[in-house]
Enzyme design. Structure first.
Site, short mmCIF file in Angstrom:
data_model
loop_
_atom_site.label_atom_id
_atom_site.label_comp_id
_atom_site.label_asym_id
_atom_site.label_seq_id
_atom_site.Cartn_x
_atom_site.Cartn_y
_atom_site.Cartn_z
N GLU A 27 -49.66 62.42 -11.82
CA GLU A 27 -50.67 62.25 -10.76
C GLU A 27 -50.19 62.83 -9.44
OE1 GLU A 27 -53.68 61.44 -11.14
OE2 GLU A 27 -53.55 60.81 -13.23
N TYR A 54 -56.82 56.96 -4.92
CA TYR A 54 -57.08 57.61 -6.20
C TYR A 54 -55.85 57.57 -7.11
CZ TYR A 54 -57.83 61.04 -9.81
OH TYR A 54 -57.92 61.65 -11.03
N ASP A 101 -62.83 61.14 -7.27
CA ASP A 101 -62.39 62.42 -6.72
C ASP A 101 -63.63 63.27 -6.53
OD1 ASP A 101 -63.10 63.31 -9.27
OD2 ASP A 101 -61.25 64.44 -9.58
#
Length: 230
Positions: free
Chosen positions: A54, A137, A155
């Site tokens: 990520e 996120y 997103d």
């Protein structure tokens, strides 16, 4: 970010009915079973590996990240390996992705996790958000994928789907939009949210694209507000 019980109105009409939300979930879930993309970080529940993935995926295409992610984990298979590494060596591996701060932040996160959390990526969202470079996120993506927490993500792809299908009007900076975060939370199913998040991300990348969306073969087209308004 907490789960809202109601969604802020985004226009003249109230939030869509539960029946519409249920239909949306069913269509997207079925689409995801057939069309979800395969990446190496999607084959693991290892929280460290997902933290790496990520972090690398921020503002970078997944196809570009995939080979760098695998090379990175060959050199630093554990969080202890990363914390003990030479920063210049870490940066050299990540150089094709640009942005030197990725290497610095990742190593700083590894050091913090070893010092404060006994080398284990924390499950608590507040603790994750204190790590360098980790925002809502990324923290939610790690939580849903590594720890099976019921956390929706937002997103540009997810925001676009929600705005188009439900006729929502989000703010210019999607990542800070309470309306869209509220929608993402409310629409997500109660279980298997990690799989749901991946389906949404892939649907936005492959079908409901920013440019030239494939409405002709979209399973949502018949009830999509954006499609009907065109």
């Amino acid at each position: 970010m907490t789960h809202p019980t109601t969604l802020i109105k985004s226009g003249p009409s109230d939030y869509p009915s539960l029946a519409r939300i249920k239909w949306f979930r069913q269509q997207l879930s079925a689409w995801g079973v057939v069309n979800r993309r395969d990446y190496p970080w999607r084959r693991t529940k290892d929280a460290y590996h997902l933290l790496v993935a990520e972090s690398l995926l921020q503002k970078t295409d997944a196809d570009i990240v995939a080979p760098i992610y695998e090379l990175f984990l060959e050199h630093y298979p554990t969080i202890q390996d990363l914390a003990a590494a030479n920063l210049d060596d870490v940066a050299k591996i990540l150089k094709p992705l640009g942005l030197f701060f990725r290497a610095e932040r990742l190593q700083q996160s590894a050091e913090i996790i070893i010092r404060l959390y006994d080398g284990k990526v924390p499950q608590d969202q507040k603790q994750l958000l204190k790590l360098p470079g980790i925002g809502d996120y990324t923290a939610r993506a790690i939580g849903s994928q590594a720890f099976n927490q019921p956390l929706a993500v937002l997103d540009a792809n997810v925001a676009r789907i929600l705005e188009r299908f439900f006729g929502l009007q989000g703010e210019r900076v999607k990542s800070r939009c309470k309306i869209l975060w509220g929608a993402a939370d409310l629409i997500a199913p109660k279980t298997d949210v990690g799989e749901w998040n991946l389906a949404l991300l892939d649907f936005g990348a492959l079908t409901c694209k920013a440019q030239s969306p494939n409405c002709q073969h979209c399973p949502l087209a018949s009830k999509c507000q954006w499609n009907s308004d065109r």
